[in-house]
Design a protein around this motif. Structure first.
Motif, short mmCIF file in Angstrom:
data_model
loop_
_atom_site.label_atom_id
_atom_site.label_comp_id
_atom_site.label_asym_id
_atom_site.label_seq_id
_atom_site.Cartn_x
_atom_site.Cartn_y
_atom_site.Cartn_z
N THR A 119 -21.61 33.47 -78.99
CA THR A 119 -22.12 32.79 -77.74
C THR A 119 -23.08 31.55 -78.30
OG1 THR A 119 -24.27 34.39 -78.19
CG2 THR A 119 -22.35 35.06 -76.67
N TYR A 120 -22.85 31.17 -79.74
CA TYR A 120 -23.51 30.01 -79.86
C TYR A 120 -22.74 29.33 -81.14
CZ TYR A 120 -27.51 26.95 -80.77
OH TYR A 120 -28.39 26.03 -80.91
N THR A 121 -22.60 28.21 -81.02
CA THR A 121 -22.13 27.21 -82.18
C THR A 121 -22.99 26.14 -82.38
OG1 THR A 121 -19.84 27.94 -81.50
CG2 THR A 121 -20.22 25.63 -82.66
N GLU A 122 -23.40 25.77 -83.57
CA GLU A 122 -24.09 24.47 -83.84
C GLU A 122 -23.20 23.57 -84.10
OE1 GLU A 122 -27.44 24.17 -87.15
OE2 GLU A 122 -25.66 23.61 -88.06
N PHE A 123 -23.91 22.19 -83.46
CA PHE A 123 -22.92 20.98 -83.44
C PHE A 123 -23.71 20.05 -84.72
CE2 PHE A 123 -24.77 20.10 -79.40
CZ PHE A 123 -25.53 18.83 -79.67
N ILE A 180 -30.69 19.45 -79.38
CA ILE A 180 -29.91 19.49 -77.90
C ILE A 180 -29.14 20.59 -77.58
CG2 ILE A 180 -28.93 18.05 -76.55
CD1 ILE A 180 -29.62 15.52 -77.88
N GLU A 181 -29.45 21.34 -76.81
CA GLU A 181 -28.75 22.51 -76.56
C GLU A 181 -27.98 22.45 -75.15
OE1 GLU A 181 -29.72 26.61 -77.98
OE2 GLU A 181 -30.15 26.90 -75.94
N PHE A 182 -26.72 22.67 -75.20
CA PHE A 182 -25.80 22.64 -73.82
C PHE A 182 -25.41 23.96 -73.55
CE2 PHE A 182 -25.17 18.58 -75.93
CZ PHE A 182 -25.09 17.56 -74.90
N ASN A 183 -25.76 24.38 -72.30
CA ASN A 183 -25.10 25.82 -71.95
C ASN A 183 -23.54 25.41 -71.27
OD1 ASN A 183 -27.53 27.33 -72.13
ND2 ASN A 183 -28.50 26.10 -70.37
N VAL A 184 -22.83 26.15 -71.87
CA VAL A 184 -21.38 25.68 -71.55
C VAL A 184 -20.54 26.79 -71.23
CG1 VAL A 184 -21.23 23.92 -73.21
CG2 VAL A 184 -20.54 26.13 -74.04
N THR A 185 -19.58 26.79 -70.49
CA THR A 185 -18.74 27.85 -70.04
C THR A 185 -17.62 28.24 -71.15
OG1 THR A 185 -16.93 26.29 -69.06
CG2 THR A 185 -18.90 27.45 -67.57
N LYS A 229 -28.52 17.50 -84.99
CA LYS A 229 -27.93 18.84 -84.72
C LYS A 229 -28.31 19.34 -83.52
CE LYS A 229 -27.35 20.23 -89.49
NZ LYS A 229 -27.47 21.33 -90.40
N GLY A 230 -27.48 20.21 -82.77
CA GLY A 230 -27.65 20.65 -81.59
C GLY A 230 -26.75 22.19 -81.40
N GLY A 231 -26.83 22.52 -80.31
CA GLY A 231 -26.01 23.84 -79.88
C GLY A 231 -25.42 23.85 -78.56
N PHE A 232 -23.98 24.90 -78.64
CA PHE A 232 -23.53 24.99 -77.65
C PHE A 232 -23.64 26.56 -77.53
CE2 PHE A 232 -20.10 21.74 -79.16
CZ PHE A 232 -20.78 20.81 -78.09
N THR A 233 -24.09 26.97 -76.18
CA THR A 233 -24.30 28.29 -75.97
C THR A 233 -23.79 28.68 -74.65
OG1 THR A 233 -26.01 30.10 -75.98
CG2 THR A 233 -26.51 28.05 -74.93
#
Length: 117
Positions: free
Chosen positions: A41-45, A13-18, A51-55
């Motif tokens: 610009t990218y962190t895996e959680f 699951i990937e979240f686009n975040v500010t 697992k997913g990511g914040f970008t």
């Protein structure tokens, strides 16, 4: 003999975040997630299961599919989510499979947490 096709499963699951640091602080405090940074610009959680990511690579798009998290202790999860700064968008309610609540994260995404207890 016909080959058996695998059934697609949620893998990421990937979240686009500010603000990645803010997202890490929120999800770390609310759920104890761990993180691995892959550049600015990218962190895996990882929640220990998925697992997913914040970008920050694209614009934030609140909404989309409802991501539902599972917990053994709904009351404790609600307390952690509120303490981390989320806005509860739907108070805990019962449904045929258990109980759940919904919340809004710092970037406006709505998620839910459920328990069968």
């Amino acid at each position: 003999m016909t080959a058996v096709q695998s059934i697609p499963q949620i893998d990421n699951i990937e979240f686009n975040v500010t603000d990645i640091a803010r997202s890490k602080a929120f999800y770390g405090a609310a759920f104890g997630w761990s993180f691995v940074d892959y550049g600015p610009t990218y962190t895996e959680f990882s929640d220990g299961r998925l697992k997913g990511g914040f970008t920050t690579g694209e614009a934030v798009h609140p909404g989309g599919p409802l991501v539902i998290l599972y917990t053994d202790d709904l009351t404790q999860a609600l307390q952690h989510v509120e303490a981390a700064g989320a806005r509860i968008s739907r108070a805990a309610f019962e449904f045929p499979g258990g109980r759940r609540f919904h919340f809004i994260d710092p970037d406006g995404y709505e998620l839910a947490v459920w328990s069968d207890r």
